[in-house]
Design a protein around this motif. Sequence first.
Motif: not given
Length: 309
Positions: A54-58, A74-77, A120-123, A132-136
């Motif tokens: 299952v594709s997940t991105l965001g 508050g997450r990027c996955v 899986d990244a959490k602020a 969040l995109k700057l954190m990515l």
Amino acid sequence: MRAFACVGKVGVALIALAAAVPVLSRSQAAQQPSFEVASIKPIQIGAGFKGPIVSTLGCHGTDSHSPGLTLPMGRCVSRFEPLRTVIALAYDIPPALLYPYEGKVVIGPAWINSEMFDIDAKADAPTTEAQLKLMLQTLLAERFKMKLHRENREMPVYALVVAGKNGIKFPKAPADRDCHDQRRSDHRFELGATDLAGQCHGFVPDNGALTGRSVDMSDFAEMLAIWAGRKVIDKTGIDGLFDIRMPQVVSANAGLSAQLDAGGRGGGISPLPFPTVFEAVEQFGLKLESSKGPVEVLVIDNIERPSQN
């Protein structure tokens, strides 16, 4: 299921280099916001793999407005998505632009087009999608040792214009539909979306066709790049939101490009049972005119596979 199907290569030459703007390097990463914690694991699909896939991105920020967003705040996955698509998310490159120009809107080693990582990244606190995109970006610089720069290149594009005096033939979206301040960026990376319940500025595949709910002409132009093989720029001058259904079409390729007439519009009749993208837009009172314009390209100067957590 991915919302976009991979299209054929388009033999479009890159034109003159207009500008080069350096982007985040590892030494600059310390100046950028970063996640409190992040997990990165390579995904291997082979013998013995037990799905489902299952594709997940965001990234889910405090200003994200998608009703279908299921990521924690508050997450990027990223799951089951090539690293190139994660880079596109971090740097606001629409997925539709990953297909034209032989995929050379993000230029890097071949492995980023196929290798996938479970990210899986959490602020440390709720924050905006832009933060969040700057954190990515920081995560890519620190964990993948990525260095890249932006270039604005003058390249072939299409202008989406009104074909005649009768206007366009898309039905207007209901004026009382509540869009909750949604934007196109809320839905760009919902690659597995299958319905449009509650969405505005969103698209989903529909038995080979494409359905859009409460979309504007710039939204439609963005999506047309998948089939047109070039960036499409909205030049219609038409405001408002529309409900559309784009039929299944034949994507532009070297053979179809050769049929372009001197006026720069799609010529020739498709030999397949589907219209060309040029024929399809004309059914709605629109046309694609060949032109040149700036296209932002990400050039990856260095990137490495990360060490495991």
